[in-house]
Design an enzyme around this catalytic site. Sequence first.
Site, PDB file in Angstrom:
ATOM      1  N   THR A   1      85.971  24.985  85.751  1.00 48.12           N
ATOM      2  CA  THR A   1      84.731  24.299  86.154  1.00 48.12           C
ATOM      3  C   THR A   1      85.028  22.966  86.828  1.00 48.12           C
ATOM      4  O   THR A   1      86.016  22.298  86.483  1.00 48.12           O
ATOM      5  CB  THR A   1      83.840  24.025  84.923  1.00 48.12           C
ATOM      6  OG1 THR A   1      82.746  23.188  85.324  1.00 48.12           O
ATOM      7  CG2 THR A   1      84.570  23.325  83.805  1.00 48.12           C
TER       8      THR A   1
ATOM      9  N   TYR B   1      82.225  20.079  77.039  1.00 47.45           N
ATOM     10  CA  TYR B   1      82.357  21.303  77.835  1.00 47.45           C
ATOM     11  C   TYR B   1      83.520  21.161  78.827  1.00 47.45           C
ATOM     12  O   TYR B   1      84.437  21.995  78.856  1.00 47.45           O
ATOM     13  CB  TYR B   1      81.046  21.598  78.576  1.00 47.45           C
ATOM     14  CG  TYR B   1      81.184  22.688  79.605  1.00 47.45           C
ATOM     15  CD1 TYR B   1      81.514  23.983  79.227  1.00 47.45           C
ATOM     16  CD2 TYR B   1      81.009  22.410  80.965  1.00 47.45           C
ATOM     17  CE1 TYR B   1      81.666  24.979  80.180  1.00 47.45           C
ATOM     18  CE2 TYR B   1      81.155  23.404  81.915  1.00 47.45           C
ATOM     19  CZ  TYR B   1      81.483  24.684  81.517  1.00 47.45           C
ATOM     20  OH  TYR B   1      81.640  25.666  82.463  1.00 47.45           O
TER      21      TYR B   1
END
Length: 324
Positions: free
Chosen positions: A116, A140
């Site tokens: 990501t 995250y």
Amino acid sequence: MRICVTGGAGYIGSHACKALAEAGHEVIVYDNLSTGHRRFVRWGPFCHGDIRDTVRFRACLREFRPDGIIHFAASAYVGESVMDPGKYFSNNVGGTLSILEAMRDEGCPAIVVSGTCAVYGQPGAVPIAETCPPNPINPYGASKLFMERMLADFATAHSLRWMSLRYFNAAGSSAQGEIGELHEPETHLIPRVMFAALGIIDAIDIFGTDYPTPDGTCVRDYIHVEDLARAHIRALERLLAGGENMALNLGTERGASVREIIQGVAEIAGRMVPCRDRERRSGDPAILVADAARAREVLDWSAQKNLSSMLQDAWSFFAAQKGA
Ligand code: UDP
């Protein structure tokens, strides 16, 4: 190739399965259905299991003997990761560790993982290349960066081959409409703008109108999920042909603001989208746009679909869901 896809019942995973099958590869889906959909598993056998269950995952590898793994199964809400970091480190770090141990023990040689752009945190400059030092600002992003670190260490110790594809903002859906973006809860911009256009929610909240961007709203690099799916196949092909282990950015290299998305949806829907200006959402950088030159070079890949085709495909999917 015969490929095991973890998280293959989810949004990006199911599109990858479809693309793999269309390219003539065999697909096995491994998913715990915590956020995925059984009806999205359409292109090969299904193993119901959690990635943290190493015994179960090893049994799946032993049964199907895949050439490689594409690993999507993860928790992926930034806000939730701040409130419940344990869930993110358990699923994303612990889950990936379990997969790597199973691969080591069963002799599975290669893995492509879902990375990501959240690993970059608040980048100093855009566009963002892989040379930008990672500095995640939420659990995250940290969990996905730690995942990459584990891949590198397993590669050194056990000759595992890996690529991490750091996506920017996935959007759109298969033009056939049989799979699409169905999250519960749905927090992402494009689906929520469509929900507002369809009257499923009252209005779209615009999180921040005072950013240093041309119209004051955040700019993101939205990339079609089918372009992402193709990149995973290329990455696994490269690895199995002896390509280098690495992390690569995937984006269109074009930014779109929140207001541009709302305008684009209004044009496709043929109606006004009700909006409300809100405070900034914490942790949102003003602009995230990829420099994807390295993926172009290494994978001989580039994004083919523009924003209007992402919005059109997503609209067809959501409008059909509403009608269903
Ligand atoms: N956003 C918004 N309203 C929403 C959801 C998102 O204004 O209801 C904004 C958000 O602040 C960000 C952009 O849209 O600037 C994309 O957010 P999304 O959650 O889709 O993806 P992210 O960039 O967080 O991965």
